[in-house]
Motif scaffolding. Structure first.
Motif, PDB file in Angstrom:
ATOM      1  N   GLY A  78     -15.074  51.713  19.014  1.00 44.00           N
ATOM      2  CA  GLY A  78     -16.084  51.826  20.060  1.00 44.00           C
ATOM      3  C   GLY A  78     -16.759  53.180  20.078  1.00 44.00           C
ATOM      4  N   ASP A  79     -15.970  54.237  19.883  1.00 49.31           N
ATOM      5  CA  ASP A  79     -16.556  55.578  19.850  1.00 49.31           C
ATOM      6  C   ASP A  79     -17.522  55.718  18.684  1.00 49.31           C
ATOM      7  OD1 ASP A  79     -15.035  56.151  22.046  1.00 49.31           O
ATOM      8  OD2 ASP A  79     -13.611  57.453  20.995  1.00 49.31           O
ATOM      9  N   ASP A  80     -17.160  55.120  17.552  1.00 48.68           N
ATOM     10  CA  ASP A  80     -18.043  55.194  16.380  1.00 48.68           C
ATOM     11  C   ASP A  80     -19.333  54.414  16.600  1.00 48.68           C
ATOM     12  OD1 ASP A  80     -16.109  56.731  15.209  1.00 48.68           O
ATOM     13  OD2 ASP A  80     -15.327  55.151  13.906  1.00 48.68           O
ATOM     14  N   LEU A  81     -19.264  53.314  17.364  1.00 46.32           N
ATOM     15  CA  LEU A  81     -20.486  52.581  17.684  1.00 46.32           C
ATOM     16  C   LEU A  81     -21.440  53.417  18.526  1.00 46.32           C
ATOM     17  CD1 LEU A  81     -19.025  49.061  18.622  1.00 46.32           C
ATOM     18  CD2 LEU A  81     -20.423  49.590  16.624  1.00 46.32           C
ATOM     19  N   ILE A  82     -20.875  54.225  19.403  1.00 40.97           N
ATOM     20  CA  ILE A  82     -21.697  55.014  20.315  1.00 40.97           C
ATOM     21  C   ILE A  82     -22.206  56.295  19.654  1.00 40.97           C
ATOM     22  CG2 ILE A  82     -21.726  56.255  22.506  1.00 40.97           C
ATOM     23  CD1 ILE A  82     -19.530  54.297  23.461  1.00 40.97           C
ATOM     24  N   ARG A  83     -21.285  57.044  19.068  1.00 43.32           N
ATOM     25  CA  ARG A  83     -21.640  58.366  18.550  1.00 43.32           C
ATOM     26  C   ARG A  83     -21.869  58.381  17.044  1.00 43.32           C
ATOM     27  NH1 ARG A  83     -17.233  59.968  22.053  1.00 43.32           N
ATOM     28  NH2 ARG A  83     -15.898  60.160  20.234  1.00 43.32           N
ATOM     29  N   GLY A  84     -21.387  57.360  16.349  1.00 45.19           N
ATOM     30  CA  GLY A  84     -21.416  57.393  14.909  1.00 45.19           C
ATOM     31  C   GLY A  84     -20.291  58.268  14.385  1.00 45.19           C
ATOM     32  N   CYS A  85     -20.088  58.265  13.091  1.00 47.30           N
ATOM     33  CA  CYS A  85     -19.032  59.086  12.517  1.00 47.30           C
ATOM     34  C   CYS A  85     -19.570  59.811  11.290  1.00 47.30           C
ATOM     35  CB  CYS A  85     -17.811  58.246  12.154  1.00 47.30           C
ATOM     36  SG  CYS A  85     -18.130  56.848  11.078  1.00 47.30           S
ATOM     37  N   GLY A  86     -19.027  60.986  11.047  1.00 51.88           N
ATOM     38  CA  GLY A  86     -19.475  61.782   9.917  1.00 51.88           C
ATOM     39  C   GLY A  86     -20.793  62.472  10.197  1.00 51.88           C
ATOM     40  N   PRO A  87     -21.231  63.296   9.261  1.00 56.33           N
ATOM     41  CA  PRO A  87     -22.469  64.067   9.472  1.00 56.33           C
ATOM     42  C   PRO A  87     -23.711  63.206   9.602  1.00 56.33           C
ATOM     43  CG  PRO A  87     -21.674  64.275   7.203  1.00 56.33           C
ATOM     44  CD  PRO A  87     -20.583  63.608   7.976  1.00 56.33           C
ATOM     45  N   THR A  88     -23.677  61.994   9.070  1.00 56.60           N
ATOM     46  CA  THR A  88     -24.854  61.118   9.161  1.00 56.60           C
ATOM     47  C   THR A  88     -24.806  60.209  10.379  1.00 56.60           C
ATOM     48  OG1 THR A  88     -23.803  59.401   7.799  1.00 56.60           O
ATOM     49  CG2 THR A  88     -25.077  61.109   6.654  1.00 56.60           C
ATOM     50  N   VAL A 143       1.896  46.649   8.201  1.00 59.28           N
ATOM     51  CA  VAL A 143       0.862  47.626   8.544  1.00 59.28           C
ATOM     52  C   VAL A 143       0.070  47.106   9.734  1.00 59.28           C
ATOM     53  CG1 VAL A 143      -1.130  48.939   7.748  1.00 59.28           C
ATOM     54  CG2 VAL A 143       0.665  48.296   6.121  1.00 59.28           C
ATOM     55  N   PHE A 144      -0.056  47.939  10.764  1.00 59.82           N
ATOM     56  CA  PHE A 144      -0.921  47.621  11.888  1.00 59.82           C
ATOM     57  C   PHE A 144      -2.162  48.483  11.763  1.00 59.82           C
ATOM     58  CE2 PHE A 144      -2.406  48.327  16.305  1.00 59.82           C
ATOM     59  CZ  PHE A 144      -2.662  47.007  16.638  1.00 59.82           C
ATOM     60  N   ALA A 145      -3.293  47.863  11.446  1.00 64.76           N
ATOM     61  CA  ALA A 145      -4.570  48.571  11.355  1.00 64.76           C
ATOM     62  C   ALA A 145      -5.139  48.669  12.758  1.00 64.76           C
ATOM     63  CB  ALA A 145      -5.515  47.839  10.408  1.00 64.76           C
ATOM     64  N   ASP A 146      -5.086  49.852  13.325  1.00 62.22           N
ATOM     65  CA  ASP A 146      -5.412  50.045  14.740  1.00 62.22           C
ATOM     66  C   ASP A 146      -6.863  50.480  14.910  1.00 62.22           C
ATOM     67  OD1 ASP A 146      -5.323  50.412  17.443  1.00 62.22           O
ATOM     68  OD2 ASP A 146      -3.999  52.159  17.396  1.00 62.22           O
ATOM     69  N   THR A 147      -7.659  49.636  15.542  1.00 61.94           N
ATOM     70  CA  THR A 147      -9.046  49.999  15.852  1.00 61.94           C
ATOM     71  C   THR A 147      -9.141  50.913  17.069  1.00 61.94           C
ATOM     72  OG1 THR A 147      -9.396  48.111  17.331  1.00 61.94           O
ATOM     73  CG2 THR A 147      -9.827  47.771  14.961  1.00 61.94           C
TER      74      THR A 147
END
Length: 256
Positions: free
Chosen positions: A48-58, A13-17
Motif C-alpha cells: 500500500g505504501d508503494d502504491l501511494i509513494r512509489g519505491c526507489g528513485p523513480t 516461506v510467507f511472502a508478506d505484503t
C-alpha cells in the motif's frame, strides 16, 4: 500437513505484503509456534505504501487489479502486477538465497531440483494448470499439488483443519484486494476495523492527486467493482453476489 508428516517439507516461506488482515498474522504466529517446518517471513516492501509513494528513485509502483469506470459507464480492470512482485518473486528469491544459498545472479547447480507445494484444491484445479505452464521452462523447480493428489475440495480442507487448529483459519489476501466479494468486504469492516480503515485509505489514495499509482491513468481507480468509494458503499443492504467470472484471474499465490 507438513507438520503431521503428510509430505516432506524443508522450508515454508510467507511472502508478506504488509497488508494482511490481523487474523492472518495471528495464524502465522501460531503456525510458527509448531516448530516445523521452519517458516521464513520475507517481503518486497509494504504494498500500500508503494502504491501511494512509489519505491526507489523513480517512485516506481506495481499495479493492483483495481477497477476503472470508462465511457458509457463501462467497468474495466487494470493489469495486476502485485502477485508477481510481492509474492512469486519473493518466494523464489527466498528459495534461491535461503534454501540453496545462491548469490544473486548465480545459476542453480546441475542436478538440484526444488519441489514447491501449492495448496490448490479440486474446486480450482484450473489454477494448477496455469501454474504448470509458468514452471514449464524452469529446470530447477517443479510444482506439486498435494490437495489435488488427495482429491480434496475446499470443504475437505476446512473439515481437516477444524480438528487440528484451535481457531478459524483466515483467508490470506491483502485487506484492500480488489478480488474481495461483498461478503469479504463486510466481514473485514466488522471484524478487523484497522484492516478496514487501511482498505478505505488505500481506496481513497488510488484517486488522490500525487499518488504514484495515479500516473498513466485518465480514469479514476476503485477497489470495488461498483466503482464507488469503498467508505460510501452500504454493504449490509447488498444482496449476495453471483459467481464472479473475474475471480478466476486470481492465481492463488497468496495462499502458498
Amino acid at each position: 500437513m507438513a507438520n503431521d508428516g503428510r509430505f516432506p517439507c524443508d522450508l515454508a516461506v510467507f511472502a508478506d505484503t504488509g497488508e494482511e488482515p490481523a487474523a492472518v498474522y495471528r495464524h502465522l504466529d501460531w503456525l510458527r509456534s509448531l516448530g516445523t517446518p521452519p517458516i521464513l517471513i520475507r517481503s518486497a516492501g509494504r504494498l500500500g505504501d508503494d502504491l501511494i509513494r512509489g519505491c526507489g528513485p523513480t517512485r516506481r509502483f506495481v499495479s493492483i487489479p483495481a477497477f476503472t469506470l470508462g465511457e458509457a459507464g463501462r467497468v474495466g480492470r487494470i493489469p495486476r502486477q502485485c502477485t508477481r512482485t510481492y509474492k512469486i518473486d519473493v518466494v523464489e528469491r527466498a528459495i534461491r538465497r535461503d534454501l540453496l544459498g545462491l548469490a544473486p545472479g548465480r545459476r542453480c547447480p546441475p542436478g538440484v531440483r526444488v519441489v514447491q507445494y501449492f495448496g490448490i484444491s479440486t474446486d480450482e484445479a484450473g489454477r494448477a494448470a496455469r501454474a504448470r505452464k509458468r514452471f514449464a521452462e524452469k529446470q530447477w523447480t517443479v510444482p506439486a499439488y498435494p490437495l489435488l493428489d488427495l482429491g480434496w475440495t475446499r470443504r475437505d480442507c476446512l473439515t481437516w483443519l477444524a480438528d487440528r487448529v484451535p481457531h478459524p483459519v483466515p483467508r490470506s489476501a491483502c485487506v484492500f484486494c480488489p478480488f474481495h466479494d461483498n461478503a469479504a468486504w463486510r466481514d473485514l469492516r466488522t471484524v478487523d476495523p484497522d484492516g478496514w480503515a487501511r482498505a478505505v485509505a488505500i481506496d481513497e489514495a488510488l484517486r488522490a492527486d500525487g499518488s504514484a499509482c495515479r500516473r498513466g491513468f485518465r480514469q479514476p481507480l476503485y477497489l470495488h467493482r461498483s466503482c464507488q468509494p469503498l467508505a460510501e458503499i452500504a454493504f449490509d443492504a447488498l444482496a449476495p453476489e453471483p459467481l464472479d467470472p473475474m475471480a478466476g484471474e486470481c492465481h492463488g499465490m497468496c495462499g502458498v
